[in-house]
Design a protein around this motif. Structure first.
Motif, mmCIF file in Angstrom:
data_model
loop_
_atom_site.group_PDB
_atom_site.id
_atom_site.type_symbol
_atom_site.label_atom_id
_atom_site.label_comp_id
_atom_site.label_asym_id
_atom_site.label_seq_id
_atom_site.Cartn_x
_atom_site.Cartn_y
_atom_site.Cartn_z
ATOM 1 N N LEU A 49 -7.208 -0.007 -2.625
ATOM 2 C CA LEU A 49 -7.410 1.119 -3.537
ATOM 3 C C LEU A 49 -7.157 0.671 -4.964
ATOM 4 C CD1 LEU A 49 -5.535 4.002 -1.675
ATOM 5 C CD2 LEU A 49 -7.962 3.442 -1.579
ATOM 6 N N GLU A 51 -5.762 1.435 -8.845
ATOM 7 C CA GLU A 51 -4.530 2.087 -9.295
ATOM 8 C C GLU A 51 -4.731 3.593 -9.438
ATOM 9 O OE1 GLU A 51 -1.417 0.887 -9.511
ATOM 10 O OE2 GLU A 51 -2.306 -0.902 -8.617
ATOM 11 N N GLU A 53 -6.828 5.472 -7.727
ATOM 12 C CA GLU A 53 -6.908 6.038 -6.383
ATOM 13 C C GLU A 53 -5.515 6.152 -5.759
ATOM 14 O OE1 GLU A 53 -11.347 4.512 -5.018
ATOM 15 O OE2 GLU A 53 -9.642 3.143 -4.841
ATOM 16 N N LYS A 54 -4.670 5.159 -6.021
ATOM 17 C CA LYS A 54 -3.293 5.215 -5.524
ATOM 18 C C LYS A 54 -2.549 6.385 -6.159
ATOM 19 C CE LYS A 54 -2.897 0.222 -4.854
ATOM 20 N NZ LYS A 54 -2.224 -0.994 -5.341
ATOM 21 N N ARG A 55 -2.695 6.558 -7.474
ATOM 22 C CA ARG A 55 -2.042 7.678 -8.161
ATOM 23 C C ARG A 55 -2.535 9.007 -7.611
ATOM 24 N NH1 ARG A 55 -2.597 4.325 -12.527
ATOM 25 N NH2 ARG A 55 -4.507 5.321 -13.221
ATOM 26 N N CYS A 57 -3.569 9.644 -4.558
ATOM 27 C CA CYS A 57 -2.931 9.852 -3.251
ATOM 28 C C CYS A 57 -1.491 10.326 -3.421
ATOM 29 C CB CYS A 57 -2.955 8.564 -2.427
ATOM 30 S SG CYS A 57 -4.599 8.091 -1.866
ATOM 31 N N ASN A 81 2.904 3.701 2.914
ATOM 32 C CA ASN A 81 1.560 3.160 2.902
ATOM 33 C C ASN A 81 1.523 2.075 3.961
ATOM 34 O OD1 ASN A 81 -0.915 2.042 2.387
ATOM 35 N ND2 ASN A 81 -0.359 1.194 0.414
ATOM 36 N N SER A 86 -1.166 -4.724 5.487
ATOM 37 C CA SER A 86 0.145 -4.642 4.846
ATOM 38 C C SER A 86 1.054 -5.770 5.353
ATOM 39 C CB SER A 86 0.821 -3.305 5.150
ATOM 40 O OG SER A 86 0.101 -2.244 4.605
#
Length: 88
Positions: A49, A51, A53-55, A57, A81, A86
């Motif tokens: 994602l 940055e 898109e992360k914010r 979420c 996450n 990961s």
């Protein structure tokens, strides 16, 4: 997937059973599956994602938590996450 290590050494991975075990300690477990939200569009299908898109979420998560907080006087939440790529 959640896992809970019990005092007897067994590992519980059923979310319902984990919620029951935590309830004995006065902990309420609420699970929100973002996969059921149209607000996440196709973000869950992406490997990486941006940055922004992360914010997005995190902001959605926070708005859900605000609702839960008002409903139940909750004071703490955790956002994890977990992704096949990961670390660990």
């Amino acid at each position: 997937m959640a896992n809970l290590l019990l005092d007897d050494g067994t590992i519980e991975s059923d979310l319902g059973e984990i919620a029951l075990e935590l309830a004995l300690l006065g902990i309420q477990l609420r699970h929100y599956d973002p996969g059921t939200s149209l607000l996440f569009l196709n973000l869950l299908d992406q490997d990486v994602l941006t940055e922004s898109e992360k914010r997005y979420c995190v902001e959605l998560h926070n708005s859900v938590f605000e609702f839960i907080q008002q409903e139940n006087d909750a004071v703490w939440c955790d956002l994890l996450n977990v992704h096949p790529g990961s670390f660990n």
